[in-house]
Design an enzyme around this catalytic site. Structure first.
Site: not given
Ligand SMILES: NC(=O)c1ccc[n+]([C@@H]2O[C@H](COP(=O)([O-])OP(=O)(O)OC[C@H]3O[C@@H](n4cnc5c(N)ncnc54)[C@H](O)[C@@H]3O)[C@@H](O)[C@H]2O)c1
Length: 271
Positions: A37, A168, A201, A203
């Site tokens: 990450d 995106y 989702v 997150t």
């Protein structure tokens, strides 16, 4: 017996969100893990990236399942770092079987309002960074002659229009093309390449206020983000279950597939 016993998996964007969930699901089935990450914020996004402590927490979760774990902090746009990680992975574990190219960033705005910097960041992380991750891993996977499975975490935005997310959507459509092309190139080496395409989702990525504000300003766009099943968002584990299946031998003849895990959102868009 686990579905991935003794396999070794690299997961990018592993510190939180879906990446952490993929790590947990793969570790629960016996895989050893390389968890990567950036753990550093982007100037170009309006929500924070994960922190180092979150990457360590992910590693602890995998260890609780008995997995051996390697962690690394870096940017998937940095080829030299990724090459070094793969080399350390092969020296530590002796193999590399699974790549989950999951790291990504988001933003928001009308196509003609997006700044040069934000466009460049979103495209370079989601598209070029995904390519670099796979570029680093493939030579070792071919050399090992164990076959393997590469899973790209894409989005509905890789299959259909995504209002206020054109950078995106452009990057994610690009990775759909990358996935299909790699599946053909790597088939002879028994390396499968597929992508999963979630709807929203739950997150931290969905906390991007730019997109939320754009949708509030343009309520007609909200009606676009609707699923067939009556849920607004799905949970990370719903995506991880698809990632696990694609990683496992149960999907041994599945390659080149763009799999929506989206409560039927793309099905609605194709009506
Ligand atoms: N959350 C959603 O609604 C949604 C929907 C469809 C697809 N996706 C995709 O799912 C994937 C995972 O996202 P998430 O929802 O878990 O979001 P998230 O923001 O919670 O997690 C992304 C992780 O990637 C890391 N990261 C970002 N850029 C990186 C880089 N250049 N190098 C290394 N690490 C980096 C971040 O620090 C973070 O930990 C992304 O590819 C995203 O585009 C998300």
């Amino acid at each position: 017996v686990g579905r991935l016993d003794a396999k070794v998996a690299i997961v990018t964007g592993a510190a939180r969100g879906q990446g952490r969930s993929h790590v947990e699901r793969l570790a629960a089935e016996g895989a050893h893990i390389v968890a990567l990450d950036i753990c550093r914020d982007f100037d170009e996004t309006d929500y924070p990236s994960a922190e180092s402590s979150e990457l360590e927490a992910t590693a602890d979760i995998a260890r609780r399942y008995g997995s051996q774990v390697m962690t690394g902090e870096g940017d998937i746009r940095d080829q030299a770092w990724l090459d070094e990680v793969v080399s350390q992975c092969v020296s530590k574990f002796g193999r590399l079987d699974i790549v989950v190219a999951n790291a990504g960033i988001n933003g928001g705005g009308r196509s003609w309002d997006i700044s040069d910097e934000e466009w460049e960041a979103v495209v370079s992380v989601n598209l070029t960074g995904t390519w670099r991750t796979i570029k680093a891993a493939v030579p070792s996977m071919i050399e090992a002659r164990n076959g393997g499975s590469i899973i790209i975490v894409n989005s509905n935005a890789g299959l259909a229009a995504a209002p206020y997310l054109s950078h995106y959507a452009s990057a994610k459509h690009g990775t759909t093309g990358l996935m299909k092309t790699l599946a053909v190139e790597l088939g002879r080496h028994w390396i499968r390449v597929n992508s999963v395409h979630p709807c929203g989702v739950s997150t931290p990525m969905t906390q991007t206020t730019k997109l939320q504000e754009a949708l509030l300003d343009h309520p007609e766009a909200s009606s676009y983000y609707v699923n067939a099943l009556p849920v607004r968002t799905i949970e990370p584990v719903d995506v991880s279950n698809a990632v696990l299946w694609l990683a496992s031998d149960e999907a041994r003849f599945v390659t080149g597939v763009a799999l929506p895990v989206d409560a039927g959102r793309v099905a609605i868009l194709e009506l």
